[in-house]
Motif scaffolding. Sequence first.
Motif, PDB file in Angstrom:
ATOM      1  N   ARG A 100      -8.098  -2.800  -3.852  1.00 29.12           N
ATOM      2  CA  ARG A 100      -8.006  -1.833  -2.756  1.00 29.12           C
ATOM      3  C   ARG A 100      -8.330  -2.504  -1.422  1.00 29.12           C
ATOM      4  O   ARG A 100      -7.727  -2.187  -0.390  1.00 29.12           O
ATOM      5  CB  ARG A 100      -8.957  -0.658  -3.008  1.00 29.12           C
TER       6      ARG A 100
ATOM      7  N   SER B 215      -6.364  -2.670   2.417  1.00 28.05           N
ATOM      8  CA  SER B 215      -7.010  -1.770   3.378  1.00 28.05           C
ATOM      9  C   SER B 215      -6.444  -1.917   4.785  1.00 28.05           C
ATOM     10  O   SER B 215      -6.439  -0.962   5.557  1.00 28.05           O
ATOM     11  CB  SER B 215      -8.523  -2.019   3.388  1.00 28.05           C
TER      12      SER B 215
ATOM     13  N   ARG C 164       0.830  -1.209   0.000  1.00 26.35           N
ATOM     14  CA  ARG C 164       0.000   0.000   0.000  1.00 26.35           C
ATOM     15  C   ARG C 164       0.865   1.259   0.000  1.00 26.35           C
ATOM     16  O   ARG C 164       0.591   2.216  -0.735  1.00 26.35           O
ATOM     17  CB  ARG C 164      -0.918   0.000   1.233  1.00 26.35           C
TER      18      ARG C 164
END
Length: 341
Positions: free
Chosen positions: A36, A40, A12
Amino acid sequence: MTEQTMAAGFARSFLDYACEKGAKRAILLASSGLTRDDLSDQDSRIPEAAYRAMIAAAMKQTGDTSLLLRHTFESRLETISVVGQIVHTSSSFRHSIEQLNRYLHLMASGKLTSGTDRFEVLHEGGSLWIVDHLEVSPEAYLPTEASFARFISEFRRSFPDAIFEIGLEVTYPSPPHVGQYPELFRIPVQFNAPRNALQIDPVWDSPATQFDPGNTYAFGIFTQHADALLKKLRADTSIRAQIEAQILPKMHEGAISMDRVASDIAMSRQTLYRRLKDEGVTFAEVHDDLRQRMAMEYLEGQKVTVNETAYLLGFSEASSFVRAFKRWTGLSPTAYINQAA
């Protein structure tokens, strides 16, 4: 072979950095096969192969082979992983290395030289070295390059007025971006060396050199969280979990032999038997328990019929499945569905 995984926080953070440098987020996610949602939670696990694919795609888009290296120098480990928080609240250099080795798998897995920690603090004459024992080929230099960059960047940031790094030895040949090494590493680098090792100022391993002593409470909080994560990770990577991961996609085929699964995870039958014995289960029990759990999941969802469930679990006849289900639960599949409704 068991798939190597790593913490999603690294992917990320790199994804955000690469996009700042001109890469397209959608392309990087598509190239890695990640979503995504996968990224997270920084502590969730993703395949290391997906992260490598993301890095390769980002380098191709930006034309910059030093992208990961620059990201490492410019990012802060404590914003990516709880391991960074632990290292920064350790009491000394030696203590921080011990914690790094202890919690290393929360960041990434990796093959090490047998019987060693990944990072060894080594005194040679009057010199002090951090030796990296990660087993990688010279061509796959990115993890080694990044690990030493991480050491240097974290110490530069925490102790801007002190000398930390002195020299670097790496087994890989000079990379395409070697021209940027003087700017980034700022120390002599020996390529094609017999080992991967960072020379640092010996003062860091002196008993007199201590970090901030006021972080004991924070250190305890972070290690408590990390211990819970490590326990879960070890459970998820048990030999039982590895076997289940091999059986599940083949379950509809019916009988699955122990020899076949041992071959699929690159292990001898004798070793697999011994590992299962250490965990207190047999191969037949793992297979049977997995069938039971999946049967209950299929039937509770009421998306498949009893006959379809029998097929998915590899039973040749529905009647055999019904008998097995009664053995597991004391109920017939139909009675179980009605009870769960």
